[in-house]
Motif scaffolding. Structure first.
Motif, PDB file in Angstrom:
ATOM      1  N   LEU A  32       0.813  -1.216   0.000  1.00  0.00           N
ATOM      2  CA  LEU A  32       0.000   0.000   0.000  1.00  0.00           C
ATOM      3  C   LEU A  32       0.845   1.264   0.000  1.00  0.00           C
ATOM      4  O   LEU A  32       0.322   2.367   0.112  1.00  0.00           O
ATOM      5  CB  LEU A  32      -0.934   0.003   1.217  1.00  0.00           C
ATOM      6  CG  LEU A  32      -1.983  -1.107   1.280  1.00  0.00           C
ATOM      7  CD1 LEU A  32      -2.769  -1.022   2.583  1.00  0.00           C
ATOM      8  CD2 LEU A  32      -2.926  -1.024   0.090  1.00  0.00           C
ATOM      9  N   THR A  74      -7.386   6.172  -0.808  1.00  0.00           N
ATOM     10  CA  THR A  74      -8.342   5.267  -1.437  1.00  0.00           C
ATOM     11  C   THR A  74      -7.606   4.045  -1.972  1.00  0.00           C
ATOM     12  O   THR A  74      -6.388   3.914  -1.811  1.00  0.00           O
ATOM     13  CB  THR A  74      -9.086   5.972  -2.586  1.00  0.00           C
ATOM     14  OG1 THR A  74      -8.134   6.455  -3.539  1.00  0.00           O
ATOM     15  CG2 THR A  74      -9.906   7.146  -2.069  1.00  0.00           C
ATOM     16  N   GLU A  75      -8.344   3.172  -2.602  1.00  0.00           N
ATOM     17  CA  GLU A  75      -7.749   1.968  -3.173  1.00  0.00           C
ATOM     18  C   GLU A  75      -6.821   2.335  -4.329  1.00  0.00           C
ATOM     19  O   GLU A  75      -7.102   3.243  -5.115  1.00  0.00           O
ATOM     20  CB  GLU A  75      -8.859   1.039  -3.658  1.00  0.00           C
ATOM     21  CG  GLU A  75      -8.367  -0.294  -4.179  1.00  0.00           C
ATOM     22  CD  GLU A  75      -9.498  -1.179  -4.658  1.00  0.00           C
ATOM     23  OE1 GLU A  75      -9.215  -2.280  -5.156  1.00  0.00           O
ATOM     24  OE2 GLU A  75     -10.664  -0.753  -4.533  1.00  0.00           O
ATOM     25  N   SER A 226      -8.590   2.300   3.495  1.00  0.00           N
ATOM     26  CA  SER A 226      -7.133   2.214   3.585  1.00  0.00           C
ATOM     27  C   SER A 226      -6.679   2.468   5.019  1.00  0.00           C
ATOM     28  O   SER A 226      -7.398   3.082   5.811  1.00  0.00           O
ATOM     29  CB  SER A 226      -6.494   3.243   2.651  1.00  0.00           C
ATOM     30  OG  SER A 226      -6.738   4.556   3.112  1.00  0.00           O
TER      31      SER A 226
END
Length: 493
Positions: A32, A74-75, A226
């Motif tokens: 991430l 966000t993703e 997230s």
């Protein structure tokens, strides 16, 4: 010379141009974490990443040499090597105000309830300044939460920070909803951090209800958000509560859960290379917990208060979990929910013996404190002898304290059970505690009267044996009959 000076002063120089914003490039994506080069920005700075599907927002969480580490809000989708990374002006203010009541926002404060944008009537800084410990008002007044077991036996004070320790599925969300509807606080701020998305809707519609929602602000950062969004969710929740406190309101703050906040910080810290310490948690986790908790509490003179409930998930009902142990040390008390009570249908499943309110002596009367302590002692006595009682090995009269605990235990269980929709005010809770105490006093008085009666009978003079025979001169037929009648009368009496 004066002419030259006046001419120079009359010349309008161009305004100083602001420094140009330098953009960088994305070089690496690991999990991430996004890595970029070519930008010089401080921690917490927000950046825009121009991806193939549109701009994406990320925040700077660390740097090493010329590499900057970012975490998206966000993703991550359609990110490519070399995407443009541009610092943007971070929002230093937020439209706080009473118009927030009844609204549901995400982790960074954007509305998600479909009721339109927030109207900017007022604003405050995202990160409030720390309160001087000497400027805080002491905790002197109780706060009614509408739950009689807490009001009577674990009284909460205005400005207290308390933990709600529970495993999964023992009713902590229901208890939060009960307190939200039953509290006398002016405003309720609820942070649902890391929960299942389905539970967010159910909590707002079913548990909170229209009455509770009308004076509440809900911040939702579900489990699929997230780590940065979950982390910001807690901070946004505290910022909203701080704002209302500064306006003079008494705020009830609920964050569910503090453990998810710690897990989000762990994910971010490990992603940027911080080494793990206690059971996989980096040191920054244990530094952030007290920084978050200390933002709640009483304000200074002229300000309101933030009474905070932080739920703490205990894995396998282990209260020695690192996060649970750290939270217990920095909070002003803890309420433990028992799985055994929940499995038996006892709701709310509050384990009074393992729970404590550290400010209770400062906010209740001496009489209230004595009654609550007596009930806790009876529960402790019953727990210590539970196995003997259940297998029938305990003999009544062996220990007067255990006898008293056995007598009062069903009444305590009845007192601490409460329906999900029921609201019990503080005064009514105290009246119920007095009734329990009167049962103990009456039981003790009855035992004292029985002992006095037994002692009186033992000390009463008894006639000597053979008196009747001696008085009749040995006539057996005349003496045995009256004696027999006398014994029969005594038995019947």
């Amino acid at each position: 010379m004066n002419n030259l000076l006046s001419r120079l002063q009359s010349v309008n120089l161009p305004d100083k141009q602001s420094e140009p914003v330098l953009s960088g490039r994305l070089t690496r994506v690991v999990g991430l974490t996004l890595e970029a080069v070519g930008i010089k920005v401080p921690l917490g700075q927000r950046c825009r990443i121009d991806t193939a599907s549109g701009p994406m927002t990320a925040e700077v969480v660390g740097f090493s040499g010329g590499t900057t580490f970012l975490m998206p809000t966000t993703e991550i989708t359609d990110v490519q090597n070399g995407d443009l990374v541009t610092p943007i002006n971070s929002a230093d203010s937020y439209p706080y105000g009473l118009h927030l009541l009844g609204r549901v926002v995400d982790g960074i404060g954007n509305p998600i309830d479909g009721k339109g944008p927030l109207v900017a009537k007022d604003s405050t800084r995202w990160h409030a300044t720390k309160l001087n410990p000497m400027a805080r008002r002491p905790i002197k007044h109780p706060l009614d939460v509408g739950v009689k077991a807490i009001n009577a036996l674990l009284t909460i004070g205005q400005g207290q920070r308390i933990g709600l320790f529970a495993g999964s599925g023992v009713g902590k969300s229901v208890l939060l909803g009960m307190m939200t509807r039953g509290t006398t606080a002016d405003i309720v701020v609820v942070g649902l951090i890391g929960e299942r998305g389905r539970e967010v809707k159910e909590f707002i519609d079913d548990i909170l209800g229209e009455e509770g929602r009308a004076r509440s602000v809900v911040i939702a950062a579900p489990a699929d958000a997230s780590p940065l969004m979950r982390l910001k969710g807690c901070e946004t929740t505290l910022s909203i509560a701080e704002y209302f406190r500064d306006q003079g309101y008494n705020v009830l703050l609920m964050i569910d859960s503090l453990t998810r906040y710690a897990m989000a910080q762990r994910e971010i810290a490990l992603a940027v290379g911080e080494p793990p310490a206690t059971k996989g948690y980096p040191p920054s986790v244990f530094a952030r917990l007290p920084a978050l908790v200390e933002r709640a509490g009483n304000g200074g003179e002229g300000q309101g208060s933030i009474t905070a409930f932080f739920t703490v998930l205990v894995e396998g009902d282990d209260l020695q979990d690192p996060i649970a142990d750290s939270a217990r040390a920095i909070l002003d008390g803890h309420i433990v929910l028992s799985r055994q009570l929940a499995d038996s249908g006892h709701f709310p499943a509050i384990d009074v013996e393992k729970s404590v309110s550290r400010v209770m002596p400062a906010v209740v009367s001496a009489e209230h404190m004595v009654m609550a302590r007596t009930i806790r002692q009876c529960l402790a006595q019953y727990t210590q002898s539970r196995e003997l009682i259940q297998i029938g090995a305990y003999q009544k009269g062996s220990d007067p304290r255990v006898d008293q605990a056995i007598m009062i235990k069903p009444y305590i269980d009845e007192f601490t059970v409460q329906g999900m929709k029921d609201i019990v005010p503080f005064k009514q809770s105290l009246d119920g505690l007095k009734q329990l105490s009167m049962l103990l006093i009456n039981d003790a008085q009855n035992k004292i009267n029985a002992m006095q009666q037994a002692n009186a009978q033992a000390q009463a003079p008894r006639p000597a044996q053979g008196t009747a025979l001696k008085a009749t001169g040995g006539a057996s037929g005349a003496t045995l009959k009256p004696s027999k009648v006398q014994v029969t009368n005594n038995f019947k009496g």
